[in-house]
Design a protein around this motif. Sequence first.
Motif, PDB file in Angstrom:
ATOM      1  N   MET A   1       0.825  -1.213   0.000  1.00 47.17           N
ATOM      2  CA  MET A   1       0.000   0.000   0.000  1.00 47.17           C
ATOM      3  C   MET A   1       0.862   1.267   0.000  1.00 47.17           C
ATOM      4  SD  MET A   1      -3.080  -0.851  -0.315  1.00 47.17           S
ATOM      5  CE  MET A   1      -3.881   0.697   0.071  1.00 47.17           C
ATOM      6  N   ARG A   2       2.012   1.187   0.667  1.00 46.40           N
ATOM      7  CA  ARG A   2       2.886   2.351   0.721  1.00 46.40           C
ATOM      8  C   ARG A   2       3.347   2.749  -0.679  1.00 46.40           C
ATOM      9  NH1 ARG A   2       7.899   1.575   4.504  1.00 46.40           N
ATOM     10  NH2 ARG A   2       6.166   1.245   5.959  1.00 46.40           N
ATOM     11  N   ARG A   3       3.661   1.728  -1.500  1.00 47.72           N
ATOM     12  CA  ARG A   3       4.098   2.007  -2.853  1.00 47.72           C
ATOM     13  C   ARG A   3       2.961   2.586  -3.691  1.00 47.72           C
ATOM     14  NH1 ARG A   3       8.239   3.828  -5.482  1.00 47.72           N
ATOM     15  NH2 ARG A   3       8.024   3.417  -7.700  1.00 47.72           N
ATOM     16  N   LEU A   4       1.731   2.143  -3.432  1.00 47.61           N
ATOM     17  CA  LEU A   4       0.570   2.668  -4.151  1.00 47.61           C
ATOM     18  C   LEU A   4       0.361   4.134  -3.806  1.00 47.61           C
ATOM     19  CD1 LEU A   4      -1.892   2.229  -5.951  1.00 47.61           C
ATOM     20  CD2 LEU A   4      -3.147   1.454  -3.924  1.00 47.61           C
ATOM     21  N   TYR A   5       0.469   4.463  -2.531  1.00 47.65           N
ATOM     22  CA  TYR A   5       0.328   5.865  -2.119  1.00 47.65           C
ATOM     23  C   TYR A   5       1.411   6.727  -2.762  1.00 47.65           C
ATOM     24  CZ  TYR A   5      -2.855   4.112   1.499  1.00 47.65           C
ATOM     25  OH  TYR A   5      -3.892   3.518   2.151  1.00 47.65           O
ATOM     26  N   SER A   6       2.627   6.197  -2.808  1.00 50.71           N
ATOM     27  CA  SER A   6       3.725   6.933  -3.423  1.00 50.71           C
ATOM     28  C   SER A   6       3.460   7.182  -4.908  1.00 50.71           C
ATOM     29  CB  SER A   6       5.024   6.151  -3.251  1.00 50.71           C
ATOM     30  OG  SER A   6       6.089   6.770  -3.927  1.00 50.71           O
ATOM     31  N   SER A   7       2.884   6.197  -5.588  1.00 50.74           N
ATOM     32  CA  SER A   7       2.572   6.347  -7.014  1.00 50.74           C
ATOM     33  C   SER A   7       1.497   7.404  -7.228  1.00 50.74           C
ATOM     34  CB  SER A   7       2.110   5.008  -7.595  1.00 50.74           C
ATOM     35  OG  SER A   7       3.129   4.036  -7.505  1.00 50.74           O
ATOM     36  N   ILE A   8       0.506   7.430  -6.345  1.00 47.11           N
ATOM     37  CA  ILE A   8      -0.566   8.426  -6.457  1.00 47.11           C
ATOM     38  C   ILE A   8      -0.027   9.828  -6.238  1.00 47.11           C
ATOM     39  CG2 ILE A   8      -2.717   9.251  -5.399  1.00 47.11           C
ATOM     40  CD1 ILE A   8      -3.398   6.308  -4.818  1.00 47.11           C
ATOM     41  N   ILE A 297       4.608   5.512 -14.407  1.00 48.76           N
ATOM     42  CA  ILE A 297       4.253   5.228 -13.014  1.00 48.76           C
ATOM     43  C   ILE A 297       3.722   3.802 -12.874  1.00 48.76           C
ATOM     44  CG2 ILE A 297       2.674   5.836 -11.146  1.00 48.76           C
ATOM     45  CD1 ILE A 297       2.864   8.747 -12.107  1.00 48.76           C
ATOM     46  N   ILE A 298       2.858   3.406 -13.793  1.00 50.17           N
ATOM     47  CA  ILE A 298       2.287   2.061 -13.743  1.00 50.17           C
ATOM     48  C   ILE A 298       3.372   1.005 -13.926  1.00 50.17           C
ATOM     49  CG2 ILE A 298       0.748   0.449 -14.930  1.00 50.17           C
ATOM     50  CD1 ILE A 298      -1.071   2.835 -15.534  1.00 50.17           C
ATOM     51  N   VAL A 299       4.269   1.219 -14.891  1.00 53.16           N
ATOM     52  CA  VAL A 299       5.362   0.263 -15.127  1.00 53.16           C
ATOM     53  C   VAL A 299       6.252   0.146 -13.895  1.00 53.16           C
ATOM     54  CG1 VAL A 299       7.486  -0.110 -16.444  1.00 53.16           C
ATOM     55  CG2 VAL A 299       5.382   0.499 -17.634  1.00 53.16           C
ATOM     56  N   ASN A 300       6.600   1.266 -13.271  1.00 54.18           N
ATOM     57  CA  ASN A 300       7.430   1.226 -12.065  1.00 54.18           C
ATOM     58  C   ASN A 300       6.721   0.509 -10.921  1.00 54.18           C
ATOM     59  OD1 ASN A 300      10.148   2.918 -11.995  1.00 54.18           O
ATOM     60  ND2 ASN A 300       8.780   3.923 -13.434  1.00 54.18           N
ATOM     61  N   PHE A 301       5.430   0.725 -10.793  1.00 55.97           N
ATOM     62  CA  PHE A 301       4.652   0.068  -9.738  1.00 55.97           C
ATOM     63  C   PHE A 301       4.646  -1.448  -9.946  1.00 55.97           C
ATOM     64  CE2 PHE A 301       0.584  -1.538  -8.093  1.00 55.97           C
ATOM     65  CZ  PHE A 301       0.703  -1.178  -6.763  1.00 55.97           C
ATOM     66  N   VAL A 302       4.411  -1.884 -11.194  1.00 58.77           N
ATOM     67  CA  VAL A 302       4.390  -3.309 -11.505  1.00 58.77           C
ATOM     68  C   VAL A 302       5.761  -3.930 -11.269  1.00 58.77           C
ATOM     69  CG1 VAL A 302       4.101  -4.988 -13.362  1.00 58.77           C
ATOM     70  CG2 VAL A 302       2.476  -3.106 -13.128  1.00 58.77           C
ATOM     71  N   PRO A 312      12.441 -12.707  -1.806  1.00 58.07           N
ATOM     72  CA  PRO A 312      11.697 -12.849  -0.537  1.00 58.07           C
ATOM     73  C   PRO A 312      12.134 -11.843   0.523  1.00 58.07           C
ATOM     74  CG  PRO A 312      12.518 -14.971  -1.328  1.00 58.07           C
ATOM     75  CD  PRO A 312      13.185 -13.910  -2.159  1.00 58.07           C
ATOM     76  N   LYS A 313      13.334 -11.287   0.397  1.00 60.41           N
ATOM     77  CA  LYS A 313      13.812 -10.336   1.401  1.00 60.41           C
ATOM     78  C   LYS A 313      13.118  -8.981   1.321  1.00 60.41           C
ATOM     79  CE  LYS A 313      18.022 -10.875  -0.038  1.00 60.41           C
ATOM     80  NZ  LYS A 313      19.493 -10.686  -0.195  1.00 60.41           N
ATOM     81  N   VAL A 314      12.442  -8.738   0.175  1.00 60.06           N
ATOM     82  CA  VAL A 314      11.781  -7.443  -0.035  1.00 60.06           C
ATOM     83  C   VAL A 314      10.286  -7.625   0.159  1.00 60.06           C
ATOM     84  CG1 VAL A 314      11.323  -5.598  -1.680  1.00 60.06           C
ATOM     85  CG2 VAL A 314      13.556  -6.720  -1.640  1.00 60.06           C
ATOM     86  N   ARG A 315       9.672  -6.757   0.917  1.00 62.38           N
ATOM     87  CA  ARG A 315       8.243  -6.785   1.121  1.00 62.38           C
ATOM     88  C   ARG A 315       7.715  -5.368   1.096  1.00 62.38           C
ATOM     89  NH1 ARG A 315       8.739 -11.098  -0.151  1.00 62.38           N
ATOM     90  NH2 ARG A 315       8.149 -13.065   0.829  1.00 62.38           N
ATOM     91  N   TYR A 316       6.668  -5.115   0.271  1.00 58.01           N
ATOM     92  CA  TYR A 316       6.012  -3.801   0.218  1.00 58.01           C
ATOM     93  C   TYR A 316       4.689  -3.886   0.977  1.00 58.01           C
ATOM     94  CZ  TYR A 316       9.323  -2.342  -3.322  1.00 58.01           C
ATOM     95  OH  TYR A 316      10.465  -2.008  -3.980  1.00 58.01           O
ATOM     96  N   ARG A 317       4.500  -2.965   1.870  1.00 56.19           N
ATOM     97  CA  ARG A 317       3.258  -2.953   2.647  1.00 56.19           C
ATOM     98  C   ARG A 317       2.227  -2.061   1.971  1.00 56.19           C
ATOM     99  NH1 ARG A 317       5.688  -2.162   8.811  1.00 56.19           N
ATOM    100  NH2 ARG A 317       6.942  -4.060   8.819  1.00 56.19           N
TER     101      ARG A 317
END
Length: 317
Positions: A1-8, A297-302, A312-317
């Motif tokens: 969700m944090r990454r989604l907010y950043s994209s918005i 923005i969409i490409v970076n998010f994907v 596995p060491k990376v997790r986006y909340r």
Amino acid sequence: MRRLYSSIITFFAIITIVFFLARLSGDPLAELADDPRITPEVLEKIRALFGLDKPLHIQYVDFIINTLQGNFGYSLHYSRPVMEVIGEKLPYTLALLIPSITLSNYLAYRLGIECGWRRGRKFDIMLSVLAIIFRSVPYFWLAIIFLYVFSVELEVTPLFGALSPGKPMFEWSLDWFIDYLWHYILPFSVLTVRATLGLIPRVRSYTIDVIGEDFVVTGVAKGLPDSYIKSKYVARNAILPVITVMGMRYAFLIDGAILTETVFSYPGTGRLVFEAIYNRDYWLLQGAVIILALSVIIVNFVIDILYALLDPKVRYR
């Protein structure tokens, strides 16, 4: 969700910058003001029609609301709604960008792995020199060189456009498709060659770093075949850093597409941006840039989501 907010937040920052930069380019009705056939009264009515008579902050609020509704206004140059113009041009740009991005990433990954694995050998030296040369060459200059060699000197490709004069924008026929490929091959080659050679040094560097890791050294000490170590140990681990730069590369390729499409007079969204700037078409410029920025923005998010799934060491909340 944090990454989604950043994209918005990024999207809103971009449309704000686009709004103010477009208005710094000059008066979009300047040419009409110089036309003796248009009276001041008519000019004022046109300004009111496009909302240019309102205070800047009111224009900005209207712009945000209309953008969120997918309404980018009316193009003065094309005398058509902006979304209609973009919808006509965008497929040409996507047809150019998506294959060139896919092929250049694949080639750069494979060749970069080989360069890193064969570090210091002839293959590595040759590709590294080519990569340094081509990374220093701007897209538009490379496009001009390709155009001169293949279209002017060798006369094997057309000079401009995406289709021969008289051909429809789209048609379900083999003749149309062959004609399109004939025009397509040169701008596609410029973007693919430049993007491939631009990424090879980065992949090579990642590969050399992975080769120095303990698990690779252990695999060598166990006597595992070189081909197995390269494919299972090195290549798999070198791909993760490559994924992180794919979003940035997509943005750079859009920049390259604007210049390449302009040189080849290719009727895509990149050339549309150039035409909008040249003709001071506020609404067309805003719409084209926002659509291109939204795609980045969409490409970076994907890609961020994909990276989290692969590592596995990376997790986006």
